[in-house]
Write a protein that holds these residues in place. Structure first.
Motif, PDB file in Angstrom:
ATOM      1  N   SER A   1       1.042  -1.386  -0.065  1.00 26.62           N
ATOM      2  CA  SER A   1       0.337  -0.441   0.297  1.00 26.62           C
ATOM      3  C   SER A   1       1.288   0.759  -0.496  1.00 26.62           C
ATOM      4  N   ALA A   2       2.666   1.231   0.112  1.00 30.67           N
ATOM      5  CA  ALA A   2       3.317   2.196   0.078  1.00 30.67           C
ATOM      6  C   ALA A   2       3.528   3.113  -1.233  1.00 30.67           C
ATOM      7  N   PRO A   3       3.696   3.840  -1.352  1.00 25.52           N
ATOM      8  CA  PRO A   3       4.874   4.660  -2.631  1.00 25.52           C
ATOM      9  C   PRO A   3       5.557   3.068  -3.038  1.00 25.52           C
ATOM     10  N   HIS A   4       5.283   2.852  -4.514  1.00 19.18           N
ATOM     11  CA  HIS A   4       5.863   2.186  -5.213  1.00 19.18           C
ATOM     12  C   HIS A   4       5.736   0.390  -5.167  1.00 19.18           C
ATOM     13  N   GLY A   5       4.584   0.109  -4.626  1.00 20.41           N
ATOM     14  CA  GLY A   5       4.554  -1.161  -3.858  1.00 20.41           C
ATOM     15  C   GLY A   5       4.654  -1.736  -2.764  1.00 20.41           C
ATOM     16  N   ALA A   6       5.752  -1.020  -1.997  1.00 23.27           N
ATOM     17  CA  ALA A   6       6.525  -0.924  -0.769  1.00 23.27           C
ATOM     18  C   ALA A   6       5.251  -1.725   0.554  1.00 23.27           C
ATOM     19  N   TRP A   7       5.769  -1.806   1.517  1.00 17.74           N
ATOM     20  CA  TRP A   7       5.118  -2.938   2.516  1.00 17.74           C
ATOM     21  C   TRP A   7       5.797  -2.862   3.757  1.00 17.74           C
ATOM     22  N   GLU A   8       6.157  -2.801   4.733  1.00 19.78           N
ATOM     23  CA  GLU A   8       7.151  -3.442   5.870  1.00 19.78           C
ATOM     24  C   GLU A   8       6.520  -4.811   6.398  1.00 19.78           C
ATOM     25  N   THR A   9       7.199  -5.446   6.811  1.00 23.86           N
ATOM     26  CA  THR A   9       6.933  -6.754   7.205  1.00 23.86           C
ATOM     27  C   THR A   9       7.843  -6.636   8.144  1.00 23.86           C
ATOM     28  N   HIS A  10       7.580  -8.046   9.087  1.00 28.17           N
ATOM     29  CA  HIS A  10       7.949  -8.436  10.165  1.00 28.17           C
ATOM     30  C   HIS A  10       8.965  -9.248   9.846  1.00 28.17           C
ATOM     31  N   ALA A  11       9.475  -9.349  11.023  1.00 31.67           N
ATOM     32  CA  ALA A  11      11.001 -10.510  10.604  1.00 31.67           C
ATOM     33  C   ALA A  11      10.345 -11.356  10.934  1.00 31.67           C
ATOM     34  N   GLY A  12      11.156 -12.653  10.234  1.00 32.41           N
ATOM     35  CA  GLY A  12      10.439 -13.358  10.338  1.00 32.41           C
ATOM     36  C   GLY A  12      11.538 -14.417   8.876  1.00 32.41           C
ATOM     37  N   PRO A  13      11.046 -15.907   9.492  1.00 34.55           N
ATOM     38  CA  PRO A  13      11.516 -16.794   7.851  1.00 34.55           C
ATOM     39  C   PRO A  13      10.839 -16.646   6.821  1.00 34.55           C
TER      40      PRO A  13
END
Length: 119
Positions: free
Chosen positions: A31-43
């Motif tokens: 949903s952020a500019p250029h299709g970015a989104w914050e992911t949670h740490a994990g495998p």
């Protein structure tokens, strides 16, 4: 020095804007500019498979696997929106987690993965 994670997943679409909106609305992805989104740490899994693998449809060269924190809730919400979601207990495994599968509006395969919290 080396790779620290997946920086993105880019793919072609017949209607990129409509598909982008679908991923935002139903999966909360990009949903952020250029299709970015914050992911949670994990495998994250990087696994080339044999051409004759039955892990997903053979006519598709890839499947997008998204890590989720509430598989049942997400599946209920997708189902309520009329999106077909398939589950199979055989796909899961102790110390790995549970899985569900669906397709986006252009037929691209998606796998939802809720990792086993005890792993």
């Amino acid at each position: 020095m080396g790779v620290t994670g997946i920086g993105g997943f880019l793919f072609r679409a017949r209607d990129p804007e409509a598909l982008r909106r679908w991923y935002i609305e139903y999966l909360g992805v990009g949903s952020a500019p250029h299709g970015a989104w914050e992911t949670h740490a994990g495998p994250s899994v990087f696994a080339p498979l044999a051409n004759d693998s039955d892990d997903f449809a053979r006519e598709r060269p890839w499947i997008l696997n998204l890590r989720v924190d509430d598989l049942d809730g997400l599946c209920r919400g997708l189902g309520a929106a009329g999106i077909e979601v398939t589950t199979d207990p055989a796909w899961g495994a102790p110390d790995v987690g549970r899985f569900a599968r669906l397709e986006d509006p252009e037929g691209n395969p998606i796998e939802l993965w809720e990792p086993d919290p005890s792993a």
